[in-house]
Design a protein around this motif. Sequence first.
Motif, PDB file in Angstrom:
ATOM      1  N   THR A   1       0.854  -1.191   0.000  1.00 32.38           N
ATOM      2  CA  THR A   1       0.000   0.000   0.000  1.00 32.38           C
ATOM      3  C   THR A   1       0.890   1.242   0.000  1.00 32.38           C
ATOM      4  N   PRO A   2       0.707   2.152  -0.956  1.00 33.94           N
ATOM      5  CA  PRO A   2       1.516   3.373  -0.968  1.00 33.94           C
ATOM      6  C   PRO A   2       1.338   4.159   0.336  1.00 33.94           C
ATOM      7  N   ILE A   3       2.391   4.834   0.751  1.00 22.80           N
ATOM      8  CA  ILE A   3       2.335   5.633   1.985  1.00 22.80           C
ATOM      9  C   ILE A   3       2.968   7.002   1.728  1.00 22.80           C
ATOM     10  N   ILE A   4       2.123   8.024   1.810  1.00 20.41           N
ATOM     11  CA  ILE A   4       2.599   9.401   1.618  1.00 20.41           C
ATOM     12  C   ILE A   4       2.564  10.074   2.995  1.00 20.41           C
ATOM     13  N   ALA A   5       3.728  10.498   3.447  1.00 19.06           N
ATOM     14  CA  ALA A   5       3.843  11.038   4.803  1.00 19.06           C
ATOM     15  C   ALA A   5       4.348  12.470   4.773  1.00 19.06           C
ATOM     16  N   GLY A   6       3.676  13.318   5.527  1.00 19.71           N
ATOM     17  CA  GLY A   6       4.200  14.664   5.745  1.00 19.71           C
ATOM     18  C   GLY A   6       5.122  14.626   6.945  1.00 19.71           C
ATOM     19  N   ASN A   7       6.259  15.264   6.822  1.00 23.03           N
ATOM     20  CA  ASN A   7       7.161  15.470   7.958  1.00 23.03           C
ATOM     21  C   ASN A   7       7.182  16.965   8.196  1.00 23.03           C
ATOM     22  N   TRP A   8       6.504  17.383   9.247  1.00 19.87           N
ATOM     23  CA  TRP A   8       6.350  18.827   9.474  1.00 19.87           C
ATOM     24  C   TRP A   8       7.616  19.482  10.017  1.00 19.87           C
ATOM     25  N   LYS A   9       8.572  18.697  10.456  1.00 22.51           N
ATOM     26  CA  LYS A   9       9.812  19.259  11.038  1.00 22.51           C
ATOM     27  C   LYS A   9       9.424  20.230  12.170  1.00 22.51           C
ATOM     28  N   LEU A  10      10.141  21.348  12.314  1.00 24.09           N
ATOM     29  CA  LEU A  10       9.809  22.260  13.423  1.00 24.09           C
ATOM     30  C   LEU A  10       8.872  23.362  12.922  1.00 24.09           C
ATOM     31  N   HIS A  11       7.683  22.934  12.470  1.00 21.87           N
ATOM     32  CA  HIS A  11       6.655  23.862  12.006  1.00 21.87           C
ATOM     33  C   HIS A  11       5.338  23.436  12.650  1.00 21.87           C
ATOM     34  N   MET A  12       4.436  24.361  12.760  1.00 13.20           N
ATOM     35  CA  MET A  12       3.063  24.146  13.225  1.00 13.20           C
ATOM     36  C   MET A  12       2.988  24.093  14.761  1.00 13.20           C
ATOM     37  N   ASN A  13       1.862  24.650  15.261  1.00  7.09           N
ATOM     38  CA  ASN A  13       1.565  24.561  16.693  1.00  7.09           C
ATOM     39  C   ASN A  13       0.262  23.770  16.860  1.00  7.09           C
ATOM     40  N   PRO A  14      -0.168  23.497  18.089  1.00  2.73           N
ATOM     41  CA  PRO A  14      -1.358  22.663  18.251  1.00  2.73           C
ATOM     42  C   PRO A  14      -2.602  23.224  17.558  1.00  2.73           C
ATOM     43  N   GLU A  15      -2.798  24.538  17.616  1.00  7.04           N
ATOM     44  CA  GLU A  15      -3.968  25.139  16.969  1.00  7.04           C
ATOM     45  C   GLU A  15      -3.907  24.952  15.451  1.00  7.04           C
ATOM     46  N   GLN A  16      -2.736  25.212  14.880  1.00  7.38           N
ATOM     47  CA  GLN A  16      -2.574  25.029  13.423  1.00  7.38           C
ATOM     48  C   GLN A  16      -2.753  23.563  13.033  1.00  7.38           C
ATOM     49  N   THR A  17      -2.319  22.681  13.932  1.00  6.83           N
ATOM     50  CA  THR A  17      -2.463  21.244  13.682  1.00  6.83           C
ATOM     51  C   THR A  17      -3.940  20.873  13.563  1.00  6.83           C
ATOM     52  N   LYS A  18      -4.744  21.379  14.502  1.00  2.00           N
ATOM     53  CA  LYS A  18      -6.186  21.073  14.465  1.00  2.00           C
ATOM     54  C   LYS A  18      -6.817  21.632  13.196  1.00  2.00           C
ATOM     55  N   GLU A  19      -6.416  22.859  12.825  1.00  2.85           N
ATOM     56  CA  GLU A  19      -6.992  23.476  11.614  1.00  2.85           C
ATOM     57  C   GLU A  19      -6.616  22.670  10.368  1.00  2.85           C
ATOM     58  N   PHE A  20      -5.369  22.227  10.329  1.00  7.50           N
ATOM     59  CA  PHE A  20      -4.905  21.444   9.169  1.00  7.50           C
ATOM     60  C   PHE A  20      -5.727  20.157   9.053  1.00  7.50           C
ATOM     61  N   VAL A  21      -5.854  19.444  10.167  1.00  6.55           N
ATOM     62  CA  VAL A  21      -6.550  18.153  10.114  1.00  6.55           C
ATOM     63  C   VAL A  21      -8.016  18.353   9.748  1.00  6.55           C
TER      64      VAL A  21
END
Length: 251
Positions: free
Chosen positions: A3-23
Amino acid sequence: MRTPIIAGNWKLHMNPEQTKEFVAAVKDKLPEASKVEALICAPAVDLESLAQAAAGSNLRVGAENAYFEDEGAFTGETSPKVLKEMGMNYCIIGHSERRGYFHETDEDINKKAKALFANDVTPIICCGESLETREANKQEDWVVSQIKAALAGLSADQVASLVIAYEPIWAIGTGKTASSDQAEEMCKTIRDTVKDLYNEEAAENVRIQYGGSVNPGNVKELMAKPDIDGGLVGGASLKPDSFLELVNYQD
Ligand SMILES: O=C[C@H](O)COP(=O)(O)O
């Protein structure tokens, strides 16, 4: 079939609020998990928000690093045991930024892989050569040696279930993607190495990603290669639209 797997690696970006908005922006537009696994690996401080926001969706969740001990006097480290408790499916280990800036060794990465397996979190083991190594035409020896060290002592079943990410350092964040032929060549070398070290079954099942300036414009060509099973994506995973284009590359 892998099964193909495409993964984002956010590194040192995004905070919890931005994480919720993204999802919230992506979770109803993801492919079926059986078709393409869509994964976000986020900084440790965002993981609780990530897990909560992704619950019940097709989004898989992961960390960017973990330590090789579950607990103890290891100030600042992240426990693989707690990652599991938080619902993490995957954890990246051995990223070139960890090896370079934080002096992680092949031995550390091998210990981390074992610690993650002990906690039922799937490792995504990174490997890849510098520009200097490629210019000296020593990239295959370099990557094969990283893979042998990272996998030492793992069983064939464990290797069959994990993910390897080939990320040439010269292609990370530079806009300079390895050509799809260069990426395929190394991913095939990695698969052949797994076959030599283990068996045909492990080699056929292990998923191998390419990483390094993957974007919506080149993902299809890379994913068309027989030994490339996914992408590990930095910059282009930070915006919902771009991430959705990547994970829906088959449409
Ligand atoms: O883990 C991801 C890689 O380092 C690639 O980053 P990038 O897509 O920004 O080149």
